[in-house]
Design a protein around this motif. Structure first.
Motif, PDB file in Angstrom:
ATOM      1  N   PRO A   1      31.105  39.542  47.196  1.00 32.52           N
ATOM      2  CA  PRO A   1      31.050  40.995  47.378  1.00 32.52           C
ATOM      3  C   PRO A   1      29.611  41.526  47.362  1.00 32.52           C
ATOM      4  O   PRO A   1      29.344  42.591  47.915  1.00 32.52           O
TER       5      PRO A   1
ATOM      6  N   TYR B   1      38.194  44.156  49.855  1.00 28.89           N
ATOM      7  CA  TYR B   1      38.101  43.770  48.455  1.00 28.89           C
ATOM      8  C   TYR B   1      39.499  43.506  47.904  1.00 28.89           C
ATOM      9  O   TYR B   1      40.458  44.198  48.261  1.00 28.89           O
TER      10      TYR B   1
ATOM     11  N   ARG C   1      36.026  46.349  43.130  1.00 29.77           N
ATOM     12  CA  ARG C   1      35.128  45.741  44.119  1.00 29.77           C
ATOM     13  C   ARG C   1      34.165  44.708  43.544  1.00 29.77           C
ATOM     14  O   ARG C   1      33.017  44.599  43.994  1.00 29.77           O
TER      15      ARG C   1
END
Lengths: 458, 458
Positions: A38, A314, A319
């Motif tokens: 991420p 996500y 996230r």
């Protein structure tokens, strides 16, 4: 074997149980897309993942090629405490429906965790022990996964730290106590035990927490404490791999009585149950050896397959988890507070998403009130009180059996009965009192969440 | 078969399941004493009993001679939905205890009612349907029996009226909802629906009710409504007869692997579980064919066998039910509010009482806190969360296995695991929080209740 000679429950002998997991990715032409970091938006490296998960599990997560992965002997031994799970012929339901269809269901609720989740929990705990870890961390909402992991850790004398969404912790004290019976520590999330928890509590004092927040806390504890790793109960490739034991047993039992299923039905939340149930059947389909109609059933309140988009997103609202290419409603999507907690996930397993995208399976979305009516109809015929999640598959199995009543077809229908409804009686109470509603998002609502999807160049 | 070849779970094939119940009375030299009419104090006639119970069940109740009574084919068919129940070899528990003993347990919790109660409920519902009745009535406290009877009635499309002790009705809403799933009507007792209920409410407005009161209401509805009879889940001879399927299956499974049990352990409340589990073993013992050490385990808070007297007594506090010659603490005895609700009965099955009196079995009373510690130890090794009732047997099985550790004996221990603890997590919470107490009546207290025993000339 004649049909009227088929027993009500088809059990495999213990020595007929699968000795290897089946990895459906090995037979997929289009592999599921890699997990992205991420932070960097680049594919996760093995090394990066090993900071979060056990080494052996990372290998399984990334292995798109090996079709059969041996089940460690010790895990087989623990499986034998509750497996093989029975494959039922639903004679009474067929009779009450008056259908010529033959209905089979694979029941995964006969272990104390109450669902199929224990299949992956045992494997994950085993590999953690093998790696010499002290313990594992995880999050739990409704509590089924937390219970399963607590049980598995108690067998292997591993420490188990569960972050339980605070509202659930308070509303479901009994789920909490089950985990304590197995020696797990259960912390209401958000907590002061982690930096992310402290931050959230500062910003939102008095919050009841969320699964996204509990995941963040569990991951933080895993990566900052020597000898700990994080464990997850769905979505991941490794989890579908472990759950393949459900489908392998179901197929072996059907083969034993000489029955070929025409249709396979499973509920789909993150995909652990459906992916496990269908895997060996899907393998035959992918290899062109046999055809099966495969149906994923999801709630109309959280319709990832039927109304989502296929894109990188996500896996959590916070996230911090890997990005998965999947059917998603957007990670900001908050499903209505329906009672099938296990299906209230905005996304879907990457494997199943790819298979659906490539046309190997169908998906149907059903209404909550119809699901509970089907659950009750099933209970009164077959005895077992099903979990709301499993009842999604029941609803569609009954619909398909009734279609056969009209056409006269003697279809062989197999569905997955993932667990029991013992901990969902509050929902049945709402249903009995006529207080249950169907919550279906509008197109405008879905569109608004879709706008926030991350912009990933593939 | 070598011991290390014994599987973790020994299942019978469906075609190896018992086709007849075993009636242990046929092999008893001293038969259990007849039930007395509480009004006349004379033995109940068949005709009198037929006003309350189904005809066929009355025949079974009074039959002291027929050793094997066929299980109706339709009942066999419904048994196959959850039976044969597994006989487990407790490999993990043995390992954690470090005992040379071999521990086996027969697990009856894998059906939605959560216990062995369904075995008798199915038979009772079947005979009610055969007699052309509209429905049956019963009472329930904790809710296990009420759930079992509701399930059985849903299969046979019989009306099921359950009077549930009002405090339980309010404190255990989920048990109530399970029964409703199966279509039963559940009325909090005392209610305005019966004369006895009205009378009690007038005398004690706001009372939370009692099992004795709920029995009175259920019997009144059964005898005053055309097409209804009353059903009871324990104590009676007919119930022990139906529960013999537990012991028959356990013995057949042990025979299949060539193991002879040395010791058989079961918890004892009204006797339905213990009587069923031991019956075929007791039969061999009575006929002098084999010897077994048989141990009844009861709570120290309600020690009918170990501190009661063998005498005629009322089966209920309301004194409207038949008098039974049994080990009793007196029908006025109110056991402490311990968490093993199924063992909180002042008396005991007439059959077991006679066998105990004649020296064919032993009894042990154990403390509640020790029982919960054993339950937790068992859960962490064997996975299954046991009911507090069943945990009484677990406690003594562990004690006996530890004795073997000292002596080096390789005893074969069989115990009955009657049900799951899903609905007892409140009790585990008390245990975890150190709030659980041991309630043991003093000799003076017991003596005061003994004074009120009815004066029956035999």
């Amino acid at each position: 074997m004649k049909y009227n000679e088929i027993p009500t429950k088809i059990y495999l002998e213990e020595n007929e149980m699968p000795k290897a997991y089946y990895n459906v990715r090995a037979d997929m032409k289009n592999k599921p897309a890699p997990l992205l970091n991420p932070g960097t938006k680049k594919p996760f490296t093995e090394e990066e993942l090993c900071g979060v998960f056990c080494k052996e599990l990372v290998k399984q997560e990334l292995d798109d090629d090996t079709p059969y992965i041996p089940i460690p002997e010790e895990v087989q031994r623990y499986y034998k405490m509750y497996r093989p799970s029975p494959l039922f012929r639903a004679y009474n339901l067929e009779k009450k429906l008056g259908t010529p269809a033959h209905i089979y269901y694979k029941f995964e609720g006969n272990n104390t965790s109450g669902s199929h989740k224990l299949n992956s929990a045992l494997a994950q705990a085993y590999y953690a022990k093998q790696q010499g870890l002290k313990g594992v961390t995880t999050e739990t909402g409704a509590g089924q996964w937390g219970t399963a992991l607590s049980m598995a850790c108690s067998y292997f004398d591993l420490d188990c730290k569960v972050f339980m969404v605070k509202t659930s912790y308070e509303q479901k004290p009994y789920r909490r106590e089950v985990m304590k019976v197995y020696g797990a520590s259960v912390t209401p999330s958000p907590s002061m035990e982690t930096q992310v928890g402290q931050k959230i509590l500062q910003e939102h004092p008095g919050t009841g927490g969320s699964l996204g927040c509990a995941i963040s806390e569990a991951v933080e504890v895993a990566v900052t404490n020597e000898g700990y790793r994080y464990a997850l109960g769905s979505v991941l490739n490794q989890v579908l791999l472990h759950q393949s034991i459900v489908g392998l047993e179901a197929k072996a039992a059907l083969d034993k009585i000489g029955v070929k299923a025409d249709m396979i039905i499973g509920c789909a939340g993150g995909g652990s149950n459906l992916g496990g149930l269908i895997s060996p059947f899907m393998g035959e389909k992918l290899r062109g050896e046999a055809d099966y109609e495969i149906i994923a059933v999801e709630p109309q309140s959280c319709p990832s397959f039927t109304r989502g988009v296929f894109a990188y997103d996500y896996a959590d609202t916070g996230r911090i988890c890997p990005l998965v290419k999947m059917y998603t409603l957007g990670s900001d999507f908050i499903p209505a507070p329906d009672h099938a907690g296990g299906l209230r996930f905005h996304g879907m397993s990457g494997i199943l998403s790819q298979l659906y995208h490539d046309g190997y399976m169908k998906a149907v979305a059903v209404k909550q009130t119809d699901v509970f009516a089907a659950a009750e109809q099933f209970s009164r015929a077959e005895g077992i009180l099903p979990a709301p999640e499993s009842s999604h598959a029941i609803k569609v199995a009954i619909d398909e059996a009734l279609k056969c009543k009209e056409t006269g077809e003697e279809k062989k229908i197999l569905f997955g009965l993932t667990g029991t409804g013992y901990f969902d009686l509050y929902a049945f109470e709402k249903f009995h009192n006529g207080e249950m509603q169907d919550n279906i998002p509008t197109d405008e609502e879905l569109e608004s969440f879709r706008k926030n999807l991350p912009d990933i160049k593939e």
